[in-house]
Design a protein around this motif. Structure first.
Motif, mmCIF file in Angstrom:
data_model
loop_
_atom_site.group_PDB
_atom_site.id
_atom_site.type_symbol
_atom_site.label_atom_id
_atom_site.label_comp_id
_atom_site.label_asym_id
_atom_site.label_seq_id
_atom_site.Cartn_x
_atom_site.Cartn_y
_atom_site.Cartn_z
ATOM 1 N N VAL A 21 0.838 -1.200 0.000
ATOM 2 C CA VAL A 21 0.000 0.000 0.000
ATOM 3 C C VAL A 21 0.875 1.253 0.000
ATOM 4 N N ASN A 22 1.949 1.221 0.780
ATOM 5 C CA ASN A 22 2.864 2.364 0.834
ATOM 6 C C ASN A 22 3.528 2.610 -0.519
ATOM 7 N N TYR A 23 3.982 1.546 -1.167
ATOM 8 C CA TYR A 23 4.614 1.684 -2.484
ATOM 9 C C TYR A 23 3.627 2.192 -3.535
ATOM 10 N N SER A 24 2.363 1.792 -3.411
ATOM 11 C CA SER A 24 1.378 2.172 -4.430
ATOM 12 C C SER A 24 1.042 3.648 -4.411
ATOM 13 N N LEU A 25 1.428 4.339 -3.357
ATOM 14 C CA LEU A 25 1.126 5.767 -3.225
ATOM 15 C C LEU A 25 2.346 6.646 -3.441
ATOM 16 N N GLN A 26 3.474 6.036 -3.857
ATOM 17 C CA GLN A 26 4.697 6.801 -3.996
ATOM 18 C C GLN A 26 5.377 6.499 -5.329
ATOM 19 N N ASP A 27 6.196 7.475 -5.769
ATOM 20 C CA ASP A 27 7.064 7.280 -6.917
ATOM 21 C C ASP A 27 8.468 7.079 -6.371
ATOM 22 N N ILE A 28 9.004 5.871 -6.542
ATOM 23 C CA ILE A 28 10.252 5.484 -5.892
ATOM 24 C C ILE A 28 11.389 5.548 -6.895
ATOM 25 N N PHE A 29 12.407 6.353 -6.580
ATOM 26 C CA PHE A 29 13.596 6.472 -7.424
ATOM 27 C C PHE A 29 14.798 5.766 -6.815
ATOM 28 N N PRO A 31 16.469 4.116 -2.595
ATOM 29 C CA PRO A 31 16.192 3.843 -1.179
ATOM 30 C C PRO A 31 15.764 5.079 -0.396
ATOM 31 N N ASN A 32 16.338 6.238 -0.717
ATOM 32 C CA ASN A 32 16.025 7.455 0.023
ATOM 33 C C ASN A 32 15.434 8.547 -0.869
ATOM 34 N N SER A 33 14.921 8.127 -2.013
ATOM 35 C CA SER A 33 14.363 9.089 -2.956
ATOM 36 C C SER A 33 12.993 8.616 -3.417
ATOM 37 N N ARG A 34 11.966 9.206 -2.852
ATOM 38 C CA ARG A 34 10.589 8.840 -3.186
ATOM 39 C C ARG A 34 9.678 10.039 -2.987
ATOM 40 N N PHE A 35 8.586 10.070 -3.756
ATOM 41 C CA PHE A 35 7.656 11.189 -3.708
ATOM 42 C C PHE A 35 6.228 10.654 -3.665
ATOM 43 N N PHE A 36 5.410 11.298 -2.872
ATOM 44 C CA PHE A 36 4.003 10.912 -2.747
ATOM 45 C C PHE A 36 3.251 11.322 -4.010
ATOM 46 N N VAL A 37 2.526 10.378 -4.609
ATOM 47 C CA VAL A 37 1.786 10.648 -5.848
ATOM 48 C C VAL A 37 0.301 10.362 -5.705
ATOM 49 N N GLY A 38 -0.135 9.945 -4.529
ATOM 50 C CA GLY A 38 -1.557 9.685 -4.318
ATOM 51 C C GLY A 38 -2.053 8.484 -5.113
ATOM 52 N N THR A 39 -3.133 8.672 -5.843
ATOM 53 C CA THR A 39 -3.745 7.572 -6.605
ATOM 54 C C THR A 39 -3.323 7.566 -8.073
ATOM 55 N N ALA A 40 -2.227 8.230 -8.380
ATOM 56 C CA ALA A 40 -1.808 8.331 -9.784
ATOM 57 C C ALA A 40 -1.501 6.968 -10.385
ATOM 58 N N TRP A 41 -0.862 6.090 -9.611
ATOM 59 C CA TRP A 41 -0.512 4.772 -10.146
ATOM 60 C C TRP A 41 -1.767 3.939 -10.386
ATOM 61 N N PHE A 42 -2.753 4.056 -9.529
ATOM 62 C CA PHE A 42 -4.001 3.327 -9.736
ATOM 63 C C PHE A 42 -4.686 3.782 -11.020
ATOM 64 N N THR A 43 -4.683 5.087 -11.264
ATOM 65 C CA THR A 43 -5.277 5.610 -12.497
ATOM 66 C C THR A 43 -4.542 5.104 -13.722
ATOM 67 N N GLU A 44 -3.212 5.092 -13.641
ATOM 68 C CA GLU A 44 -2.408 4.617 -14.780
ATOM 69 C C GLU A 44 -2.665 3.142 -15.060
ATOM 70 N N VAL A 45 -2.720 2.337 -14.002
ATOM 71 C CA VAL A 45 -2.938 0.894 -14.178
ATOM 72 C C VAL A 45 -4.318 0.622 -14.759
ATOM 73 N N LEU A 46 -5.325 1.300 -14.258
ATOM 74 C CA LEU A 46 -6.687 1.064 -14.734
ATOM 75 C C LEU A 46 -6.882 1.494 -16.186
ATOM 76 N N ARG A 47 -6.015 2.359 -16.701
ATOM 77 C CA ARG A 47 -6.118 2.819 -18.085
ATOM 78 C C ARG A 47 -5.156 2.093 -19.019
ATOM 79 N N ASP A 48 -4.392 1.149 -18.507
ATOM 80 C CA ASP A 48 -3.381 0.464 -19.312
ATOM 81 C C ASP A 48 -4.056 -0.588 -20.199
ATOM 82 N N PRO A 49 -4.022 -0.448 -21.536
ATOM 83 C CA PRO A 49 -4.690 -1.428 -22.415
ATOM 84 C C PRO A 49 -4.053 -2.815 -22.357
ATOM 85 N N ALA A 50 -2.749 -2.884 -22.075
ATOM 86 C CA ALA A 50 -2.094 -4.197 -21.974
ATOM 87 C C ALA A 50 -2.658 -4.988 -20.794
#
Length: 277
Positions: A21-29, A31-50
């Protein structure tokens, strides 16, 4: 007394789930570089045609598995002997496919189905079928389906056989006295008594088929093209192959919720059938 179990469950299930759940809400670059992105990854996954294609293939495969294995398992369980030395022999033979590791199952069928030297492949081509699971999408999909039927139908048979053995003889004696036909015995005695067992069989087979990975990966590698690329392999490619931890975590949560939703729908459907019956 319950505390050790709670600790084991927390370590093996709850903590990994919270990590996902923690990883799904962040953009991880890193070990010490990550940014909160909210539900952006869920939106991207739900729109992925593959992933839409993988979901459709997964649903078709799981539906085919249930439509074939449940009736086949019930029918073969009815044919098994109820007494005598052949009972043990039959049960041992049926349990053998379940003892084979999943990756070994894929390897066995990879050799068995080869169109040039495999027994099944050579036989099919010799009788006029243009069979080649490495080059034809339909052949590959059907081969994975038949492989799963061979591997897991025994589970349904054993569950149904146990349910049939639990039916008291008094029911069969009353049916013989009333002159009931074999179909009537199955329809009004055996099938109602098997509803609980069938619920377990349907749920297990749906969950196992919906998260199938090792067998098609070893057999076809997900090909040809994406013909046998199911959700689990898409998730593994995203998380391990591409190292997109954020989208993979979001996808895994959606994957889990889909399984939970369908399992709950199956459960409610069979309970309603039981109340109506």
């Amino acid at each position: 007394m319950v505390l050790p179990v709670v600790l084991v469950v927390a370590f093996s299930a709850i903590m990994p789930l919270m990590t996902v759940v923690n990883y799904s809400l962040q953009d991880i670059f890193g070990p010490n570089s990550r940014f909160f992105v909210g539900t952006a990854w869920f939106t991207e996954v739900l729109r992925d045609p593959a992933l839409h294609g993988a979901l459709i293939r997964q649903l078709l495969f799981s539906a085919a598995v249930l439509l074939i294995q449940i009736p086949l398992g019930v029918g073969l369980a009815l044919c098994l002997p109820k007494k005598g030395p052949w009972v043990s022999v039959s049960l041992v033979l049926l349990a053998l496919p379940l003892l084979v590791p999943w990756n070994v199952v894929g390897t066995i069928w990879q050799v068995f189905s080869r169109p040039d030297v495999g027994f099944a492949g050579v036989i099919l081509n010799s009788i006029g079928f243009d069979y080649n699971y490495t080059g034809d999408s339909l052949d590959a999909w059907l081969t994975v389906l038949v492989m799963d039927v061979w591997h897991w139908t025994s589970l349904v048979i054993l569950l149904c056989y146990a349910g049939l053995q639990a039916i008291p003889d008094a029911f069969y004696q009353a049916a013989r006295i009333d002159g009931a036909s074999r179909w009537a015995v199955f329809r009004f005695i055996e099938l109602p008594k098997l509803k609980g067992v069938l619920l377990i069989a349907i749920l297990l087979r749906f969950i196992f088929s919906f998260r199938i990975y090792a067998e098609p990966f070893v057999l076809t590698g997900g090909g040809p093209g994406n013909a046998t690329t199911f959700l689990s392999q898409s998730l593994t490619t995203m998380a391990v192959g591409q190292f997109d931890l954020g989208p993979a975590a979001a996808f895994s949560l959606i994957y889990f919720l889909i399984i939970l939703l369908f399992s709950y729908v199956f459960y409610l459907t069979i309970l309603n059938m039981d109340r109506e019956g």
